[in-house]
Scaffold this active site. Sequence first.
Site, PDB file in Angstrom:
ATOM      1  N   ASN A  67    -113.809 -90.923 -49.181  1.00 60.21           N
ATOM      2  CA  ASN A  67    -114.523 -89.911 -49.138  1.00 60.21           C
ATOM      3  C   ASN A  67    -115.350 -90.171 -47.682  1.00 60.21           C
ATOM      4  O   ASN A  67    -115.529 -89.051 -46.909  1.00 60.21           O
ATOM      5  CB  ASN A  67    -115.600 -89.920 -50.077  1.00 60.21           C
ATOM      6  CG  ASN A  67    -115.237 -89.370 -51.540  1.00 60.21           C
ATOM      7  OD1 ASN A  67    -114.022 -88.990 -51.643  1.00 60.21           O
ATOM      8  ND2 ASN A  67    -115.784 -89.697 -52.723  1.00 60.21           N
ATOM      9  N   ARG A 395    -103.405 -75.595 -52.334  1.00 59.58           N
ATOM     10  CA  ARG A 395    -102.919 -76.824 -52.158  1.00 59.58           C
ATOM     11  C   ARG A 395    -101.758 -77.086 -53.160  1.00 59.58           C
ATOM     12  O   ARG A 395    -102.022 -76.783 -54.255  1.00 59.58           O
ATOM     13  CB  ARG A 395    -103.956 -77.876 -52.281  1.00 59.58           C
ATOM     14  CG  ARG A 395    -105.006 -77.885 -51.284  1.00 59.58           C
ATOM     15  CD  ARG A 395    -106.181 -79.058 -51.389  1.00 59.58           C
ATOM     16  NE  ARG A 395    -107.251 -78.790 -50.737  1.00 59.58           N
ATOM     17  CZ  ARG A 395    -107.650 -79.027 -49.553  1.00 59.58           C
ATOM     18  NH1 ARG A 395    -106.549 -79.564 -48.661  1.00 59.58           N
ATOM     19  NH2 ARG A 395    -108.783 -78.913 -48.902  1.00 59.58           N
ATOM     20  N   ARG A 425    -107.506 -77.440 -45.283  1.00 56.55           N
ATOM     21  CA  ARG A 425    -107.795 -78.612 -44.458  1.00 56.55           C
ATOM     22  C   ARG A 425    -107.087 -80.114 -44.878  1.00 56.55           C
ATOM     23  O   ARG A 425    -106.876 -80.384 -46.299  1.00 56.55           O
ATOM     24  CB  ARG A 425    -109.408 -79.001 -44.270  1.00 56.55           C
ATOM     25  CG  ARG A 425    -109.566 -80.259 -43.686  1.00 56.55           C
ATOM     26  CD  ARG A 425    -111.257 -80.541 -43.809  1.00 56.55           C
ATOM     27  NE  ARG A 425    -111.837 -79.523 -43.118  1.00 56.55           N
ATOM     28  CZ  ARG A 425    -113.048 -79.152 -43.037  1.00 56.55           C
ATOM     29  NH1 ARG A 425    -114.073 -79.579 -43.989  1.00 56.55           N
ATOM     30  NH2 ARG A 425    -113.735 -78.222 -42.282  1.00 56.55           N
ATOM     31  N   HIS A 455    -109.075 -68.907 -50.724  1.00 55.35           N
ATOM     32  CA  HIS A 455    -109.055 -70.119 -51.705  1.00 55.35           C
ATOM     33  C   HIS A 455    -109.142 -69.587 -53.267  1.00 55.35           C
ATOM     34  O   HIS A 455    -109.202 -70.269 -53.798  1.00 55.35           O
ATOM     35  CB  HIS A 455    -110.668 -70.453 -51.264  1.00 55.35           C
ATOM     36  CG  HIS A 455    -110.902 -71.718 -51.948  1.00 55.35           C
ATOM     37  ND1 HIS A 455    -112.024 -71.882 -52.918  1.00 55.35           N
ATOM     38  CD2 HIS A 455    -110.573 -73.162 -51.694  1.00 55.35           C
ATOM     39  CE1 HIS A 455    -112.075 -73.296 -53.425  1.00 55.35           C
ATOM     40  NE2 HIS A 455    -111.162 -73.847 -52.577  1.00 55.35           N
ATOM     41  N   ARG A 584    -121.752 -81.250 -58.745  1.00 58.19           N
ATOM     42  CA  ARG A 584    -121.028 -82.426 -58.679  1.00 58.19           C
ATOM     43  C   ARG A 584    -121.415 -83.230 -57.151  1.00 58.19           C
ATOM     44  O   ARG A 584    -121.653 -84.386 -57.165  1.00 58.19           O
ATOM     45  CB  ARG A 584    -119.502 -82.317 -58.691  1.00 58.19           C
ATOM     46  CG  ARG A 584    -118.787 -83.643 -58.272  1.00 58.19           C
ATOM     47  CD  ARG A 584    -117.454 -83.300 -58.456  1.00 58.19           C
ATOM     48  NE  ARG A 584    -116.588 -82.445 -57.582  1.00 58.19           N
ATOM     49  CZ  ARG A 584    -116.306 -82.533 -56.639  1.00 58.19           C
ATOM     50  NH1 ARG A 584    -116.353 -83.521 -55.802  1.00 58.19           N
ATOM     51  NH2 ARG A 584    -115.797 -81.404 -55.758  1.00 58.19           N
TER      52      ARG A 584
END
EC number: 2.7.4.1
Length: 727
Positions: A67, A395, A425, A455, A584
């Site tokens: 991360n 993705r 990305r 998206h 989150r």
Amino acid sequence: MNGTTDRSTAERTTSSEDRTDELPKDRYSERELSWLAFNNRVLDLARDAGRIPLLERAKFTAIFSSNLDEFFMVRVAGLKRRIDAGVAVPSVTGMRPRELYDAMLTRVHELVASQAALFQDEILPALRAEGIDLLRWGQLTADERARMDELFTERIYPVLTPLAVDPSHPFPYISGLSLNIGVLLRNPANEARQFARIKVPGILDRFIRLAPTRFVPLEEVIIKHLSELFSGMQVASSCVFRVTRNEDVEVEEDDAENLLFALEKELLRRKVGRPPVRLEVEETVSDELLELLAGELDISEREIFRLPAPLDLTGLFDLADVDREDLKYPNFLPKTHPDLAPVETSSEADLFKAIKRHDVLLHHPYDSFATSVQRFVEQAASDPHVLAIKQTLYRTSGDSPIIDALIEAAEAGKQVLALVEIKARFDEQNNIAWARKLERHGVHVVYGMIGLKTHCKLILVVRDEPDGLRRYAHIGTGNYNPKTARQYEDMGLLTCNPIVTDDVSRLFNHLSGMTAETSYRRLLVAPNGVRSGIIEAIDREIEHERAGRRARIRIKVNSIIDEQVIDALYRASRAGVQVDLWVRGICGIRPGVPGLSENIRVISVLGRFLEHSRIFWFENDGHPAVGIGSADMMHRNLDRRVEAIVSITNQRHIDEIGELFDLAFDEDSVSWRLHDRLWRPDTRDADGGPKLDIQEHLIARTAERRQTTRTPRRTLFIQRPGVLPDR
């Protein structure tokens, strides 16, 4: 909420804007610092020896590092770029770029120091106590050293490329996130010093397995054999180092055809020309070697992180292969959703028949992705009655059965459209490759809309049936990736409701044909309708509260930083509406502030699965308006992406989602709770025992539910109040 603005809506909007002026100026939390707080919650999981199995704690340590890598590559790099360009516009919290940059680096130094101490002082000893050893060279036995000598000669030495720096050889380019060994050499003939760099080969295992549970880092083996690489020279000092570079992609979009080539060119530039933003070095590095590295990389002292070996703890992902099931989460196998289970006379379910009976609400990974969404596409590809398949791909995995199914459908003569987002990305290269593969097999490929990322998660299937053409759709919250579908928590709706499928069909036409469509009946679609639709729903709850009717707002997202949405929630809290936010990651809202947000609660849930679904619930005087979709409450989602949220109208599904919120906000469930700007873990009860882990509870409940067979029931398409009322 249907995209039109009547007189009352306009008055409500004006009134809302007026009330915004009354809100305090310091009402937001800083986005970047909030993200670092999220990564600290990930580190909390690595710290939690009482609840989290040991090898999972090591994995969360690796996730923290992974991360942080992306944070530097994108967020820190972007901020540094603005500072270098002289852009001094303050953030919404009032912090100027340089001030924010300093605050970010200060916090990161604190976090990585905490991570290093945790790993060295707690996790490594705990692993050792369980017979799992990550060793330094000096800890190897004589036999192991002899084996490593042989391995170096036969397998490692041939693939190494030492690069020396001298007047004829400039300082080499250090690729981002690669592990390197810097060496200071001394010429014994004239005492002259020279720098050399060795890149640790990424094609070899990072941790060499000496025995089933004994490992040594590859760089340790290389360092102990430097004399063989630089014969005739003396090694004055050496250290392992790692550079992080700006890896964000920026392209100027003229049209979709040029975008493909412009992006490929930019990806090449990513490999060879991006400035460094972080230097990680072993804490034992010599001053001379560190000064040389910092000077050549043009990096400041604050961007240098001295850490104990081994560097790059993302390598701890390799420990997942250790055969110690007692130190991992119990195995979990997703189950087929009961509404999609095959009948006794068939080995496979007919998904089209199941969906015709009633909508199916999927909750992954508890409900199997393979026997629901993946099977939906595969059945559509093989069904001779299916005429067309349309799908968005943001993705997906390299060996995706969904890609294979789309190719199969195209080769069978079906009309197949794949909208591939090549600007996703860090997946740009993969998506370009899959887009070209799809094109070669006859799939119509669209690369998205100029200036926007696509998206939304949509599939549309057109099928020729005895009573005419019928359309089937899937609208989800997660990517069509079979691998991450086993690790990410997401929701999806399978439906043949003609209102929904008409909306989805018109949205696909908008995406592929560039129509000016902005009005939908059961969908909220960004960039034109999600923010306004959500704020209108919030304002409606305020009206219910003031009229003494039932009002409540419950939202689950990955991140919430959009100021307009946050301000609307503040207004709701001030009006007395209970607001529950399940976030989150990044949270720009400050709950529990007197006079501002006493009625707002914010929790975060982290665990073995990554919470990824986006859910919106508005009480609506006892007739809940509920939706699921792809949109987070962030500027990029609401303004620069095509997103879709679909309303849920089946009462059983509404109840299921309501129970999920009840479970998450229960005082006896594990969560992290936000108090103003401070996150606090809430994992133990008053007696010190562990609270209920939501994800483990859902795993158990899912398994119990599968033990009984549910008789499918037909549900009429009754249009209940949803995220968007029907017109």
